[in-house]
Design a protein around this motif. Structure first.
Motif, PDB file in Angstrom:
ATOM      1  N   LEU A 137       0.600  -2.922  -5.129  1.00  0.00           N
ATOM      2  CA  LEU A 137       0.770  -4.593  -5.179  1.00  0.00           C
ATOM      3  C   LEU A 137       1.859  -4.998  -5.814  1.00  0.00           C
ATOM      4  N   ASP A 167       0.715 -14.939  -7.552  1.00  0.00           N
ATOM      5  CA  ASP A 167       0.344 -14.594  -6.183  1.00  0.00           C
ATOM      6  C   ASP A 167       0.178 -12.957  -5.887  1.00  0.00           C
ATOM      7  N   ARG A 216       0.591  -9.704  -3.567  1.00  0.00           N
ATOM      8  CA  ARG A 216       0.952  -8.992  -2.063  1.00  0.00           C
ATOM      9  C   ARG A 216       0.974  -7.684  -1.984  1.00  0.00           C
ATOM     10  N   ASP A 225       7.647  -0.630   4.055  1.00  0.00           N
ATOM     11  CA  ASP A 225       6.083  -0.852   3.527  1.00  0.00           C
ATOM     12  C   ASP A 225       5.503   0.470   3.970  1.00  0.00           C
TER      13      ASP A 225
END
Length: 320
Positions: free
Chosen positions: A85, A93, A95, A155
């Protein structure tokens, strides 16, 4: 390995949560950690532990373990339930950067580092056991730990190393030519070369440690790599690791059902880039148990623990 010096306690900071498994220090002497209920916390005022303050920065929705502060702001978090993360320290926040590798969900992500080229390396301790049954992997000695790399802008992690014995802490060398990887289940540190003619090779770095290495933290390029020793070596466990797979699996099935209680022997090491142990601090009959992380902050050493409900503040060693 030289004889240890005393690990001298200076104070204890209750943080309102269990299991500050990793601790990292920022440039202002504050310490960040994650706890069992998913919160990311920041501890300030550690120059006087009795007056330290704790604030909540974010909630990951999982179980945060290893942390890495990013130079441009933000925090990388290895979450044992959600993967890798990125957390915003200003707005909280959260992500998800990666939650699978080669089609397999990322579970038990353990520790993470970010290098100057933007690449991120992180470990997966075991592919067989969840965090709640970590001792099962230590006993069975599965060798299913991994070192993964997330390229800048990607990713999709790639597997750099496989077959590690409970892969755990990570730290780069001062020039980022290699990574130091803690193998908790093998009581050793290994070196994985990133550059130079030896790039891609992995070799022993510090072997036969006096305990099980957990998280690593580098005290700046000129400082040592601090190694938390989560527990002392256990001779019967060393012997069991030489037994066959069926024996180890049977022992593991028992271990995960028996309540675990850590010993009162704790320790930390400071290691340089040549693999020399420059500091070895230890304490017997410690009230603060299972040291899984250590960092330097506000003139002290700060210890984290998967077991405790706070962090311990100890005297920093003199220069060597």
């Amino acid at each position: 390995m030289d004889r240890s010096s005393a690990l001298v306690p200076r104070g204890y900071v209750a943080i309102g949560g269990r299991g500050p498994e990793d601790v990292v220090a920022d440039g202002l002497g504050r310490v960040l950690t994650g706890v069992e209920d998913g919160r990311i916390l920041r501890i300030d005022g550690l120059s006087d532990p009795s007056a330290a303050r704790v604030e909540v920065l974010a909630q990951t929705g999982g179980r945060p373990l290893g942390l890495e502060l990013l130079p441009a702001g933000g925090l990388l978090v290895c979450d044992a339930e959600r993967g890798l993360l990125r957390v915003g320290l200003d707005d909280g926040d959260v992500r998800v950067l990666a939650d699978s590798v080669a089609g397999e969900p990322l579970r038990f992500c353990s520790n993470v580092v970010s290098l100057s080229d933007g690449s991120v390396y992180f470990t997966v301790s075991t592919r067989r056991y969840p965090l709640q049954q970590w001792i099962g992997d230590i006993v069975e000695h599965t060798g299913t730990g991994r070192l993964l790399r997330l390229a800048p802008g990607s990713d999709t992690p790639e597997v750099v190393l496989d077959g590690l014995q409970f892969a755990n802490g990570l730290a780069p060398s001062a020039d980022e030519s290699f990574l130091i990887v803690a193998e908790t289940g093998a009581c050793r540190l290994v070196r994985h070369w990133l550059t130079s003619p030896r790039a891609g090779r992995t070799e022993p770095f510090v072997e036969n440690l006096p305990g099980m290495p957990d998280n690593l933290w580098r005290a700046g390029k000129a400082g040592p790599v601090w190694v938390a020793l989560a527990g002392p070596r256990v001779p019967p466990l060393d012997l069991l690791h030489r037994a066959g797979p069926a024996v180890r699996a049977a022992a593991s099935s028992v271990a995960v059902r028996v309540p675990f209680r850590p010993t009162g022997t704790v320790g930390v090491l400071g290691v340089d880039d040549e693999g020399r142990v420059v500091h070895h601090l230890a304490r017997r009959r410690s009230g603060f148990r299972m040291v899984t992380a250590v960092c330097a902050a506000a003139g002290h050493l700060v210890l984290g623990s998967l077991w405790e409900h706070g962090v311990a503040v100890c005297a920093a060693p003199g220069p060597k």
